[in-house]
Design a protein around this motif. Structure first.
Motif, PDB file in Angstrom:
ATOM      1  N   VAL A 175       0.929  -1.290  -0.024  1.00 53.40           N
ATOM      2  CA  VAL A 175       0.090   0.008  -0.076  1.00 53.40           C
ATOM      3  C   VAL A 175       0.996   1.352  -0.053  1.00 53.40           C
ATOM      4  O   VAL A 175       1.871   1.158   0.292  1.00 53.40           O
ATOM      5  CB  VAL A 175      -0.934   0.138   1.062  1.00 53.40           C
ATOM      6  CG1 VAL A 175      -1.764  -0.979   1.268  1.00 53.40           C
ATOM      7  CG2 VAL A 175      -0.184   0.173   2.433  1.00 53.40           C
ATOM      8  N   ASN A 176       0.594   2.335  -0.490  1.00 56.70           N
ATOM      9  CA  ASN A 176       1.227   3.622  -0.684  1.00 56.70           C
ATOM     10  C   ASN A 176       1.668   3.973   0.881  1.00 56.70           C
ATOM     11  O   ASN A 176       2.949   4.429   1.006  1.00 56.70           O
ATOM     12  CB  ASN A 176       0.902   4.688  -1.580  1.00 56.70           C
ATOM     13  CG  ASN A 176      -0.563   5.037  -1.126  1.00 56.70           C
ATOM     14  OD1 ASN A 176      -1.544   4.648  -0.650  1.00 56.70           O
ATOM     15  ND2 ASN A 176      -0.688   6.300  -1.312  1.00 56.70           N
ATOM     16  N   THR A 177       0.638   4.346   1.577  1.00 57.26           N
ATOM     17  CA  THR A 177       0.935   4.540   3.012  1.00 57.26           C
ATOM     18  C   THR A 177      -0.176   3.817   3.851  1.00 57.26           C
ATOM     19  O   THR A 177      -0.969   3.613   3.423  1.00 57.26           O
ATOM     20  CB  THR A 177       0.947   6.108   3.387  1.00 57.26           C
ATOM     21  OG1 THR A 177      -0.343   6.611   2.699  1.00 57.26           O
ATOM     22  CG2 THR A 177       2.008   6.686   2.357  1.00 57.26           C
ATOM     23  N   ARG A 178       0.189   3.764   5.188  1.00 55.92           N
ATOM     24  CA  ARG A 178      -0.626   3.082   5.990  1.00 55.92           C
ATOM     25  C   ARG A 178      -1.569   4.065   6.474  1.00 55.92           C
ATOM     26  O   ARG A 178      -1.670   5.365   6.563  1.00 55.92           O
ATOM     27  CB  ARG A 178       0.186   2.342   7.361  1.00 55.92           C
ATOM     28  CG  ARG A 178       0.878   1.198   7.084  1.00 55.92           C
ATOM     29  CD  ARG A 178       1.570   0.950   8.231  1.00 55.92           C
ATOM     30  NE  ARG A 178       0.640   0.213   9.258  1.00 55.92           N
ATOM     31  CZ  ARG A 178       0.134  -0.878   9.296  1.00 55.92           C
ATOM     32  NH1 ARG A 178       0.438  -1.754   8.419  1.00 55.92           N
ATOM     33  NH2 ARG A 178      -0.721  -1.326  10.174  1.00 55.92           N
ATOM     34  N   ASN A 179      -2.974   3.676   7.054  1.00 49.22           N
ATOM     35  CA  ASN A 179      -3.918   4.651   7.456  1.00 49.22           C
ATOM     36  C   ASN A 179      -4.619   5.461   6.380  1.00 49.22           C
ATOM     37  O   ASN A 179      -4.678   6.769   6.803  1.00 49.22           O
ATOM     38  CB  ASN A 179      -3.671   5.348   8.792  1.00 49.22           C
ATOM     39  CG  ASN A 179      -3.153   4.266   9.761  1.00 49.22           C
ATOM     40  OD1 ASN A 179      -3.807   3.392  10.339  1.00 49.22           O
ATOM     41  ND2 ASN A 179      -2.186   4.558  10.423  1.00 49.22           N
ATOM     42  N   ASN A 180      -4.499   5.093   5.085  1.00 46.99           N
ATOM     43  CA  ASN A 180      -5.111   5.945   4.210  1.00 46.99           C
ATOM     44  C   ASN A 180      -6.121   5.088   3.486  1.00 46.99           C
ATOM     45  O   ASN A 180      -6.396   3.973   3.885  1.00 46.99           O
ATOM     46  CB  ASN A 180      -3.988   6.471   3.280  1.00 46.99           C
ATOM     47  CG  ASN A 180      -3.648   5.296   2.319  1.00 46.99           C
ATOM     48  OD1 ASN A 180      -3.565   4.168   2.572  1.00 46.99           O
ATOM     49  ND2 ASN A 180      -2.922   5.847   1.214  1.00 46.99           N
ATOM     50  N   ILE A 181      -6.546   5.623   2.197  1.00 50.04           N
ATOM     51  CA  ILE A 181      -7.683   5.006   1.496  1.00 50.04           C
ATOM     52  C   ILE A 181      -7.305   3.829   1.035  1.00 50.04           C
ATOM     53  O   ILE A 181      -8.158   2.575   0.888  1.00 50.04           O
ATOM     54  CB  ILE A 181      -8.417   6.106   0.536  1.00 50.04           C
ATOM     55  CG1 ILE A 181      -9.782   5.295   0.178  1.00 50.04           C
ATOM     56  CG2 ILE A 181      -7.359   6.245  -0.556  1.00 50.04           C
ATOM     57  CD1 ILE A 181     -10.825   6.486  -0.485  1.00 50.04           C
TER      58      ILE A 181
END
Length: 323
Positions: free
Chosen positions: A143-149
């Protein structure tokens, strides 16, 4: 020549110089510089169109873009005043607003549609046996970053297809590197967006496993442009001008998708070849945001323990995002 005559001559000269300056293009008021945090993905096409076509310049604005790996990374810069506007995903904006950082959405960004293909897909190495969320248990997903869409809807898809989202390892990988991470076995799957999705599939090294967005929710308000309440309150005219230019860019983008000029603009900032761009799955570019659709996203956030308590989606939207 007496003192009064000299004074009159100076006044006449001053008026003449002022008139000449008013007629000189170089003497016109300098444009207002707006720093915008963005991501080099297909979702930001209207922003790049507005810069390339001069729509922002026509409103007296000079847009300076700062690329990041994900919208979540642009929000700290927004809160700190390092940028005035940030392109971000709805999850990160909601979380920031919930934490009292004073974010408000000023313009829509991109939505998913009602059917596939859409702007993001879960991919795996060609020949992989991964088909469901259950198959991903014990495996690694980029995923590109955690806690995002991307992270949230990867988890939601795993759960919706019989898996335990907590049994999956989510590794942060920038979008441009996701296909290579899958090909190199650094991850077992990746939730990747356009334009990198189509480029990866075209390489014949990866294949599409699923469309997590569409499987979980239709017409997701994936991304928007946000500013702080402080900047908006102090610069309402600048916000109006920026959104007016951006919305003009949305109209142009929707009317000219696939044209030679559009392809050239997209190629310039994504660094993709024109033939790759023509195969992209495009998001729905909107000019307004529906608070009811945000409520549905917030419900997913509650399911995955990202947010607690009430949240007023309407209060998140500045007037320019709902006209």
């Amino acid at each position: 020549m007496n003192a009064s005559s000299i004074k009159r001559l100076l006044q006449v000269a001053t008026l003449a110089i002022s008139g000449l300056l008013a007629l000189t293009p170089g003497a016109q008021a300098q444009p207002t510089k707006i720093r915008v945090s963005t991501i080099p993905i297909i979702d930001t096409a209207p922003l790049q169109v507005g810069i390339a076509k001069g729509f922002f310049a026509a409103e007296g604005l000079e847009v300076d873009t700062t690329p990041t790996a994900g919208g979540a990374m642009g929000l700290p810069a927004l809160a700190a005043g390092q940028v005035q506007i940030t392109f971000s995903n709805i999850i990160s904006v909601v979380l920031g607003a919930k934490q009292g950082l004073g974010f408000e959405i000023i313009a829509a960004g991109s939505n998913t549609g009602d059917k596939t293909p859409d702007l993001a897909a879960l991919i795996a190495k060609k020949g992989s046996t991964i088909k469901t969320g259950k198959d991903l248990e014990g495996k690694r997903v980029a995923v590109n970053t955690r806690n995002n869409i991307i992270w949230l809807y990867a988890r939601a898809w795993v759960q919706a297809t019989g898996g335990n989202p907590d049994a999956v390892t989510y590794l942060e990988v920038p979008f441009p590197q996701m296909v290579d991470a899958v090909k190199g076995d650094r991850v077992d799957a990746a939730f990747v967006v356009e334009p990198f999705l189509s480029a990866g599939v075209a390489s014949d090294a990866v294949s599409i496993v699923a469309w997590p967005y569409n499987a979980v929710q239709k017409r997701i308000p994936v991304s928007q442009y946000a500013a702080t309440k402080t900047f908006i309150t102090q610069n309402p005219g600048v916000i109006d001008r920026w959104v007016r230019a951006y919305n003009k860019s949305v109209d142009w983008t929707n009317q000219n998708q696939g044209s030679e000029e559009w392809t050239k603009i997209i190629s310039a900032y994504t660094r993709l070849a024109p033939e790759q761009i023509r195969s992209l799955s495009l998001p729905a570019y909107e000019k307004t945001v529906d608070p009811a659709s945000i409520d549905m996203v917030v419900e997913q956030m509650r399911k995955h323990k990202m947010i607690e308590g009430p949240f007023d989606s309407k209060a998140l939207l500045y007037r320019t995002a709902v006209k």
